[in-house]
Design a protein around this motif. Structure first.
Motif, PDB file in Angstrom:
ATOM      1  N   VAL A  15      -8.549  59.565 -10.017  1.00 48.08           N
ATOM      2  CA  VAL A  15      -7.177  59.293 -10.341  1.00 48.08           C
ATOM      3  C   VAL A  15      -6.962  58.724 -11.897  1.00 48.08           C
ATOM      4  N   ARG A  16      -8.196  58.603 -12.401  1.00 45.41           N
ATOM      5  CA  ARG A  16      -7.782  57.941 -13.871  1.00 45.41           C
ATOM      6  C   ARG A  16      -8.302  59.210 -14.946  1.00 45.41           C
ATOM      7  N   ASP A  17      -7.828  58.807 -16.247  1.00 48.39           N
ATOM      8  CA  ASP A  17      -7.933  59.854 -17.203  1.00 48.39           C
ATOM      9  C   ASP A  17      -8.917  59.275 -18.170  1.00 48.39           C
ATOM     10  N   TYR A  18      -9.501  60.263 -18.763  1.00 46.50           N
ATOM     11  CA  TYR A  18     -10.568  59.930 -19.892  1.00 46.50           C
ATOM     12  C   TYR A  18      -9.902  60.252 -21.219  1.00 46.50           C
ATOM     13  N   ARG A  19     -10.020  59.144 -22.097  1.00 43.58           N
ATOM     14  CA  ARG A  19      -9.678  59.503 -23.561  1.00 43.58           C
ATOM     15  C   ARG A  19     -10.779  59.795 -24.498  1.00 43.58           C
ATOM     16  N   LEU A  20     -10.266  60.980 -25.149  1.00 42.74           N
ATOM     17  CA  LEU A  20     -11.285  61.585 -26.051  1.00 42.74           C
ATOM     18  C   LEU A  20     -11.361  61.047 -27.569  1.00 42.74           C
ATOM     19  N   LEU A  21     -12.394  60.382 -28.315  1.00 44.49           N
ATOM     20  CA  LEU A  21     -11.939  59.726 -29.379  1.00 44.49           C
ATOM     21  C   LEU A  21     -13.010  60.403 -30.494  1.00 44.49           C
ATOM     22  N   ALA A  22     -12.366  60.746 -31.646  1.00 47.57           N
ATOM     23  CA  ALA A  22     -13.102  61.345 -32.896  1.00 47.57           C
ATOM     24  C   ALA A  22     -13.188  60.291 -33.823  1.00 47.57           C
ATOM     25  N   ASP A  23     -14.452  59.842 -34.203  1.00 46.18           N
ATOM     26  CA  ASP A  23     -14.696  58.844 -35.023  1.00 46.18           C
ATOM     27  C   ASP A  23     -13.673  57.623 -34.946  1.00 46.18           C
ATOM     28  N   SER A  24     -13.666  57.265 -33.566  1.00 43.43           N
ATOM     29  CA  SER A  24     -13.096  55.952 -33.015  1.00 43.43           C
ATOM     30  C   SER A  24     -11.583  56.146 -33.009  1.00 43.43           C
ATOM     31  N   LYS A  25     -10.978  57.254 -33.380  1.00 48.19           N
ATOM     32  CA  LYS A  25      -9.603  57.557 -33.166  1.00 48.19           C
ATOM     33  C   LYS A  25      -9.206  58.447 -32.153  1.00 48.19           C
ATOM     34  N   GLU A  26      -8.035  58.054 -30.998  1.00 48.42           N
ATOM     35  CA  GLU A  26      -7.943  58.780 -29.921  1.00 48.42           C
ATOM     36  C   GLU A  26      -7.347  59.812 -30.363  1.00 48.42           C
ATOM     37  N   ILE A  27      -7.933  61.086 -29.876  1.00 53.09           N
ATOM     38  CA  ILE A  27      -7.079  62.356 -30.177  1.00 53.09           C
ATOM     39  C   ILE A  27      -6.718  63.204 -28.951  1.00 53.09           C
ATOM     40  N   ALA A  28      -6.984  62.770 -27.682  1.00 52.77           N
ATOM     41  CA  ALA A  28      -6.864  63.559 -26.663  1.00 52.77           C
ATOM     42  C   ALA A  28      -6.820  62.778 -25.213  1.00 52.77           C
ATOM     43  N   VAL A  29      -5.918  62.853 -24.207  1.00 51.63           N
ATOM     44  CA  VAL A  29      -6.166  62.204 -22.887  1.00 51.63           C
ATOM     45  C   VAL A  29      -6.561  63.573 -21.879  1.00 51.63           C
ATOM     46  N   ILE A  30      -7.659  63.304 -21.115  1.00 53.50           N
ATOM     47  CA  ILE A  30      -8.331  64.449 -20.437  1.00 53.50           C
ATOM     48  C   ILE A  30      -7.872  64.045 -19.042  1.00 53.50           C
ATOM     49  N   LYS A  31      -7.186  64.791 -18.177  1.00 54.50           N
ATOM     50  CA  LYS A  31      -6.660  64.864 -16.698  1.00 54.50           C
ATOM     51  C   LYS A  31      -8.082  65.488 -15.998  1.00 54.50           C
ATOM     52  N   ARG A  32      -8.100  65.079 -14.646  1.00 53.82           N
ATOM     53  CA  ARG A  32      -9.168  65.601 -13.797  1.00 53.82           C
ATOM     54  C   ARG A  32      -8.873  66.894 -13.631  1.00 53.82           C
ATOM     55  N   GLY A  33      -9.958  68.131 -13.783  1.00 47.65           N
ATOM     56  CA  GLY A  33      -9.924  69.448 -13.454  1.00 47.65           C
ATOM     57  C   GLY A  33      -9.019  70.203 -14.415  1.00 47.65           C
ATOM     58  N   THR A  34      -9.000  69.796 -15.526  1.00 45.84           N
ATOM     59  CA  THR A  34      -8.397  70.543 -16.666  1.00 45.84           C
ATOM     60  C   THR A  34      -9.305  71.208 -17.677  1.00 45.84           C
ATOM     61  N   THR A  35      -8.787  72.091 -18.525  1.00 45.91           N
ATOM     62  CA  THR A  35      -9.260  72.534 -19.645  1.00 45.91           C
ATOM     63  C   THR A  35      -8.270  72.644 -20.691  1.00 45.91           C
ATOM     64  N   GLN A  36      -8.329  72.105 -21.713  1.00 45.38           N
ATOM     65  CA  GLN A  36      -7.367  71.972 -23.022  1.00 45.38           C
ATOM     66  C   GLN A  36      -7.865  72.156 -24.014  1.00 45.38           C
ATOM     67  N   SER A  37      -7.226  72.823 -25.246  1.00 47.81           N
ATOM     68  CA  SER A  37      -7.447  72.921 -26.302  1.00 47.81           C
ATOM     69  C   SER A  37      -7.341  71.358 -27.442  1.00 47.81           C
ATOM     70  N   VAL A  38      -8.205  71.003 -28.053  1.00 49.95           N
ATOM     71  CA  VAL A  38      -8.032  70.009 -28.827  1.00 49.95           C
ATOM     72  C   VAL A  38      -8.335  70.371 -30.380  1.00 49.95           C
ATOM     73  N   THR A  39      -7.588  69.961 -31.214  1.00 45.13           N
ATOM     74  CA  THR A  39      -7.997  69.992 -32.725  1.00 45.13           C
ATOM     75  C   THR A  39      -8.646  68.703 -33.224  1.00 45.13           C
ATOM     76  N   LEU A  40      -9.796  68.867 -33.714  1.00 43.25           N
ATOM     77  CA  LEU A  40     -10.615  67.857 -34.149  1.00 43.25           C
ATOM     78  C   LEU A  40      -9.861  67.476 -35.661  1.00 43.25           C
ATOM     79  N   PRO A  41      -9.955  66.422 -36.159  1.00 41.45           N
ATOM     80  CA  PRO A  41      -9.582  66.097 -37.428  1.00 41.45           C
ATOM     81  C   PRO A  41     -10.646  66.433 -38.390  1.00 41.45           C
TER      82      PRO A  41
END
Length: 104
Positions: A15-41
């Motif tokens: 029931v909790r989301d993960y946060r994806l960080l790129a060089d210490s800056k949040e770039i995405a919120v990842i929900k359970r059971g999903t695949t998503q496209s993320v653009t890296l800085p």
């Protein structure tokens, strides 16, 4: 750089989301059971996933193969670890609670 980020359906943290960080800056919120496209800085060197006070070890962007990564709970796939080690992973092992792996 565009990457695909997958988070499998795991019982832990369902029931909790993960946060994806790129060089210490949040770039995405990842929900359970999903695949998503993320653009890296541009110029990004390290990725890290976080949930509350726990995180994954830093993952070098240069190790991403085929533009795909998996972000998951590092102990829930092993029944014995899931039963006996949660206290370790939320205290001393808090920086190994999550795992980022390159997907082939």
């Amino acid at each position: 750089m565009e990457i695909k980020v997958t988070r499998p359906k795991q019982f832990a943290d369902m029931v909790r989301d993960y946060r994806l960080l790129a060089d210490s800056k949040e770039i995405a919120v990842i929900k359970r059971g999903t695949t998503q496209s993320v653009t890296l800085p541009e110029g990004c060197k390290m990725l890290k996933a976080e949930i509350d006070w726990c995180s994954s070890p830093e993952f070098p962007v240069s190790e991403i193969r085929a533009g795909k990564i998996v972000v998951k709970n590092s102990f829930s796939s092993n029944f014995l670890k899931a039963m006996f080690l949660p206290l370790y992973y939320i205290s001393f092992g808090k920086e190994m609670y999550l795992a980022i792996e390159s997907e082939e």
